[in-house]
Design an enzyme around this catalytic site. Sequence first.
Site, PDB file in Angstrom:
ATOM      1  N   LYS A   1       0.867  -1.177   0.000  1.00 31.21           N
ATOM      2  CA  LYS A   1       0.000   0.000   0.000  1.00 31.21           C
ATOM      3  C   LYS A   1       0.901   1.223   0.000  1.00 31.21           C
ATOM      4  O   LYS A   1       2.043   1.178   0.484  1.00 31.21           O
ATOM      5  CB  LYS A   1      -0.897   0.019   1.235  1.00 31.21           C
ATOM      6  CG  LYS A   1      -2.238   0.708   0.995  1.00 31.21           C
ATOM      7  CD  LYS A   1      -3.178  -0.140   0.154  1.00 31.21           C
ATOM      8  CE  LYS A   1      -4.521   0.553  -0.023  1.00 31.21           C
ATOM      9  NZ  LYS A   1      -5.480  -0.289  -0.758  1.00 31.21           N
TER      10      LYS A   1
ATOM     11  N   ASP B   1      -6.710   4.240  -5.018  1.00 31.45           N
ATOM     12  CA  ASP B   1      -7.405   4.139  -3.737  1.00 31.45           C
ATOM     13  C   ASP B   1      -8.059   5.498  -3.523  1.00 31.45           C
ATOM     14  O   ASP B   1      -8.269   6.245  -4.497  1.00 31.45           O
ATOM     15  CB  ASP B   1      -6.420   3.781  -2.609  1.00 31.45           C
ATOM     16  CG  ASP B   1      -7.117   3.344  -1.321  1.00 31.45           C
ATOM     17  OD1 ASP B   1      -7.236   4.179  -0.415  1.00 31.45           O
ATOM     18  OD2 ASP B   1      -7.554   2.177  -1.232  1.00 31.45           O
TER      19      ASP B   1
ATOM     20  N   THR C   1     -14.742  -3.262  -7.335  1.00 34.54           N
ATOM     21  CA  THR C   1     -14.886  -3.353  -5.879  1.00 34.54           C
ATOM     22  C   THR C   1     -16.351  -3.284  -5.472  1.00 34.54           C
ATOM     23  O   THR C   1     -16.824  -4.086  -4.660  1.00 34.54           O
ATOM     24  CB  THR C   1     -14.082  -2.243  -5.178  1.00 34.54           C
ATOM     25  OG1 THR C   1     -12.721  -2.283  -5.635  1.00 34.54           O
ATOM     26  CG2 THR C   1     -14.107  -2.433  -3.673  1.00 34.54           C
TER      27      THR C   1
ATOM     28  N   SER D   1      -7.849  -6.263 -10.799  1.00 35.42           N
ATOM     29  CA  SER D   1      -6.493  -5.752 -11.035  1.00 35.42           C
ATOM     30  C   SER D   1      -5.582  -6.883 -11.501  1.00 35.42           C
ATOM     31  O   SER D   1      -4.759  -6.710 -12.404  1.00 35.42           O
ATOM     32  CB  SER D   1      -5.926  -5.127  -9.757  1.00 35.42           C
ATOM     33  OG  SER D   1      -6.414  -3.824  -9.562  1.00 35.42           O
TER      34      SER D   1
END
Length: 452
Positions: free
Chosen positions: A124, A164, A207, A383
């Site tokens: 991340k 994100d 998502t 992804s």
Amino acid sequence: MSVDQIISNIKERNPHQPEFIQSVEEVIESLSPVLEKKEIYRKYKILERLTEPERLISFRVNWMDDNGDIQVNRGYRVQMNSSLGPFKGGLRFHPSVNYSILKFLAFEQTFKNALTGMPLGSGKGGADFDPKGKSDEEVMRFCQTFMNELFRHMGQFTDIPAGDIGVGNREIGYLFGQYKKLRNEFAGVITGKNVRWGGSWVRTEATGFGLIYFACNMLSTQKDSLEGKKCLVSGAGNVAQHAIEKIIEMGGTPITVSDSSGFIYDEEGIDKDKLKVIMKIKNEDRGRIKEYLDHYSNAEYHENKEDEEFNPLWDIKADCAFPCATQNEINKKDAENLVNNNMVLVAEGANMPVSKEGVQVFQNSDVMYAQGKASNAGGVAVSSIEMTQNRMGESWSREKVNKQLINIMNTIHKDCTEAAEEFGFKKTDYVHGANIAGFTRVANAMIEQGIT
């Protein structure tokens, strides 16, 4: 070493990192029966190794705003675990970004990526930069400078970032363009790209769509469906928008949407036309959700107040709740309100949107509850599909990608229920099931690869 000792040591090694500690405690407490049953995980100190990132990267980002003034931000990348594949996880641009938040997100990503069954490690990153209120030129200059450092740590077999919070299609384009210039290669090193130049169909929706596919699996265990159910949704970004889209398609009725300033309650329900208005406000105009009232005056707007004991959004009577905004948006009181209003299902679209105390409330109730590492894994699943297409030099149809997404979410649900049952929990205990299923896959790979 006992679980309590492991947690104590992790707290001591990571002071002032509450979000990271929260995520670690939640996972480790779920794994007690696994550690008791399989001594090999204790012998190889898997938990101690899983909670320590393989690499922490921090760098300065200097950029010039439209007034000609130099601005300074901090950029980060947490490369958490590569036992299953190259580091994979999003970039977040938001003022709140720090090591605690990124480590918690990377730690959660370890289990989420493992649950997809795809060859993905975890990571991340991001920066304490806020794209809100910035011109396109300012965002471009920031992204280019950010990539001037990050590109040294990336590669299609090393680390593949994605988007994100604060990193959407615009930012992905600028980041990829700068990487391409620096490396002089067109490679699949960032996912979430535009489908016209290396992206995948359904990635933007993945998502939110995956969240609802997973929720439908949950309901199917009770021979139920979303048909006719009223749904609470928080957030107004990518995940929330496409969760709303899929809820409508599945026959449900979304009645809320929110952003950082407040939330909209539309008792009549949000339909396809109203969703288009929301998308225009948030995606094109980059406005506030309050502007929904300019189009639909019968709806109610509730402004956020810092001193509120609970969020009124979660006290609206409905059947299903999908928190899709940010971490810890549902506290203990919010969870109690949801339970008292006879909520059937709560499934997380955001990462760790429920506080530790809130999770305990759900676990002690009859509400079906799924954490994000399982229910919001659709984004990283597509992804991985995008990465596969890039390596093969192919572009798959929307139908093919969506079918694979459905299959992956079905498999995640199956793996969670089987893992829960194997270790003596209820089949629908998705907290223990997801943690155990993700952990065992990563842990076994780590053992097989030696002490690295």
